[in-house]
Design a protein around this motif. Structure first.
Motif, PDB file in Angstrom:
ATOM      1  N   HIS A  68      27.793  33.989  82.212  1.00 13.02           N
ATOM      2  CA  HIS A  68      27.436  32.592  81.642  1.00 13.02           C
ATOM      3  C   HIS A  68      26.274  32.830  80.763  1.00 13.02           C
ATOM      4  O   HIS A  68      25.055  32.294  81.048  1.00 13.02           O
ATOM      5  CB  HIS A  68      27.037  31.603  82.642  1.00 13.02           C
TER       6      HIS A  68
ATOM      7  N   TYR B 183      22.518  22.169  83.687  1.00 11.04           N
ATOM      8  CA  TYR B 183      23.315  21.568  84.765  1.00 11.04           C
ATOM      9  C   TYR B 183      22.600  21.362  85.971  1.00 11.04           C
ATOM     10  O   TYR B 183      22.944  20.961  86.987  1.00 11.04           O
ATOM     11  CB  TYR B 183      24.305  22.815  84.980  1.00 11.04           C
TER      12      TYR B 183
ATOM     13  N   GLU C 293      22.870  24.039  93.231  1.00  5.79           N
ATOM     14  CA  GLU C 293      22.914  23.190  92.422  1.00  5.79           C
ATOM     15  C   GLU C 293      24.092  23.662  91.320  1.00  5.79           C
ATOM     16  O   GLU C 293      24.795  22.628  90.824  1.00  5.79           O
ATOM     17  CB  GLU C 293      21.460  23.012  91.471  1.00  5.79           C
ATOM     18  N   LEU C 294      24.190  24.785  90.907  1.00  2.00           N
ATOM     19  CA  LEU C 294      25.148  25.180  89.773  1.00  2.00           C
ATOM     20  C   LEU C 294      26.617  25.099  90.485  1.00  2.00           C
ATOM     21  O   LEU C 294      27.701  24.895  89.601  1.00  2.00           O
ATOM     22  CB  LEU C 294      24.971  26.575  89.428  1.00  2.00           C
ATOM     23  N   ARG C 295      26.742  25.007  91.797  1.00  2.00           N
ATOM     24  CA  ARG C 295      28.121  25.151  92.529  1.00  2.00           C
ATOM     25  C   ARG C 295      28.888  23.729  91.837  1.00  2.00           C
ATOM     26  O   ARG C 295      30.036  23.810  92.195  1.00  2.00           O
ATOM     27  CB  ARG C 295      27.962  25.122  93.784  1.00  2.00           C
ATOM     28  N   ALA C 296      28.341  22.727  91.626  1.00  3.61           N
ATOM     29  CA  ALA C 296      29.059  21.490  90.999  1.00  3.61           C
ATOM     30  C   ALA C 296      29.917  21.763  89.814  1.00  3.61           C
ATOM     31  O   ALA C 296      30.817  21.103  89.575  1.00  3.61           O
ATOM     32  CB  ALA C 296      27.884  20.269  90.979  1.00  3.61           C
ATOM     33  N   VAL C 297      29.005  22.676  88.969  1.00  2.00           N
ATOM     34  CA  VAL C 297      29.818  23.028  87.747  1.00  2.00           C
ATOM     35  C   VAL C 297      30.488  24.663  87.728  1.00  2.00           C
ATOM     36  O   VAL C 297      31.494  24.784  86.680  1.00  2.00           O
ATOM     37  CB  VAL C 297      28.890  22.726  86.462  1.00  2.00           C
ATOM     38  N   ILE C 298      29.888  25.525  88.278  1.00  2.00           N
ATOM     39  CA  ILE C 298      30.355  26.877  88.344  1.00  2.00           C
ATOM     40  C   ILE C 298      30.886  27.231  89.375  1.00  2.00           C
ATOM     41  O   ILE C 298      30.178  27.045  90.613  1.00  2.00           O
ATOM     42  CB  ILE C 298      29.328  27.544  87.818  1.00  2.00           C
ATOM     43  N   ARG C 299      32.048  27.803  89.594  1.00  2.00           N
ATOM     44  CA  ARG C 299      32.691  28.568  90.904  1.00  2.00           C
ATOM     45  C   ARG C 299      31.752  29.561  91.140  1.00  2.00           C
ATOM     46  O   ARG C 299      32.048  30.738  90.313  1.00  2.00           O
ATOM     47  CB  ARG C 299      34.187  28.727  90.810  1.00  2.00           C
TER      48      ARG C 299
END
Length: 388
Positions: free
Chosen positions: A109, A139, A160-166
């Motif tokens: 990313h 994010y 925190e990023l798991r909400a938008v990135i797998r």
């Protein structure tokens, strides 16, 4: 020139002087330098108050037994880091602070990472920890990172990023260490402020990063100031003999100061050819070296049986509140062949006073040089009275 006998009064005075020099050869009645036992008068607690000071003197003859404890050739044992320090070095972690610049990378990313580019350093393109202890990241927003380790920050950003990135793969590094400092001053080649990093910094590391010790460094009196407390460390054994037990782990706010050795002097007085003060050598200075620096003892005036090293060991108050000066006097008898061999092995310390006592004939000659003018003057007065 006709011989004229002295009157009985003058002869009696000369006889009295002879008795004095014979019976009191070590007292201060004899002109010149002597080892006085009279206590000194010192200021008390107020400027207009005087008190008689007590002196607690420890007398030690310099012999083979004493040299087994004080010898110049007594090499300290090389020692590794103590067990506790080994554990501290292994467990060391860096906690991010305000002002640090972080580089946060999310693999696959690149849009989330500002590239450094050819004209921007990682520090310029990174994420700086703000005064409130937070850092901004897409994010995630402003997230608090001050006081956390890199591993803890990595896990926090990942969550925190798991909400938008797998399954985000996150890496966090410090691009510029700005929050924690160690200060190195004094007799080093490059006094400077050193950043505390993810690598533990020891006392030796700090001195080496500051260019190493200067020529005038007093490496027996390095001071470490921490949280209002000052600790004196001798790093001579560490550098010269590999005694790593003297090393310390530094932390934010520590001030390491290496004083100059200008004050580390030895004073050579008494019956030497050139009384003077000399600087201590970095490797130490023996009693023989101190005497040699003063061009040796005066063979015509010195008493080889009376070579003394006077060492001030501090001031304290006794149970009655009186000042007590404590000192150690080392005595060398150099009249014997082994004397100067002992002198070569005996180490001096900064501010030691080396005193070579005068021979009895020297004290007698000095006494006569003061006494005879008085006798002659009295004799001349008698002649004038008789002439009248």
């Amino acid at each position: 020139m006709a011989f004229r006998s002295w009157p009985a009064r003058q002869l009696a005075l000369l006889a009295l002087g002879t008795a004095a020099i014979t019976g009191l050869s070590g007292c201060t009645i004899v002109p010149g330098s002597t080892m006085s036992r009279v206590p000194s008068t010192v200021f008390g607690d107020t400027p207009d108050e005087y008190e008689r000071a007590n002196v607690d003197i420890r007398y030690i003859p310099i012999n083979a037994t004493v040299l087994s404890h004080y010898s110049m050739n007594k090499i300290p044992e090389a020692r590794p880091y103590p067990e506790g320090m080994q554990e501290a070095l292994s467990a060391y972690t860096y906690n991010v602070g305000v002002g640090d610049v972080l580089t946060i990378t999310v693999w696959e990313h690149p849009e989330l990472t500002i590239p450094a580019g050819s004209f921007r350093t990682a520090a310029e393109s990174g994420n700086q920890v703000k005064a409130d202890g937070t850092v901004f990241f897409p994010y995630v927003g402003d997230t608090h990172v001050a006081g956390l380790t890199l591993q803890e920050i990595k896990q926090k950003v990942r969550n925190e990023l798991r909400a938008v990135i797998r399954n985000p793969q996150v890496d966090v590094r410090v691009a510029d260490y700005q929050s924690q400092k160690v200060y190195v001053s004094g007799a080093v080649k490059q006094p400077q402020i050193l950043p505390v990093t993810h690598q533990p910094m020891t006392l030796v590391d700090a001195i080496e990063q500051a260019g190493g010790l200067g020529e005038m460094a007093a490496w027996d009196r390095v001071t470490l100031s921490r949280d209002g407390q000052v600790q004196t460390v001798s790093i001579r054994e560490l550098f010269q003999f590999g005694n790593w037990s003297k090393d310390l782990i530094l932390q934010h706010g520590d001030v390491v100061h290496i004083p100059r050795n200008d004050a580390d002097k030895i004073f050579v007085l008494g019956e030497v050819n050139r009384p003077q003060s000399i600087l201590m050598g970095r490797e130490g200075t023996s009693l023989a070296e101190g005497l040699a620096s003063a061009n040796g003892i005066n063979e015509n005036r010195a008493d080889g049986r009376g070579i003394y090293v006077l060492r001030n060991t501090g001031v304290k108050r006794n149970s009655g509140g009186r000042l007590v000066y404590t000192a150690t006097v080392f005595h060398l008898n150099a009249a014997r062949a082994t004397g100067f061999m002992f002198a070569d092995q005996f180490p001096l310390q900064a501010r030691d006073v080396v005193y070579v006592a005068p021979a009895p004939i020297t004290r007698w000659n000095r006494f006569l040089s003061q006494l005879l003018p008085s006798i002659v003057a009295t004799d001349n007065i008698t002649d004038i009275e008789n002439a009248n």
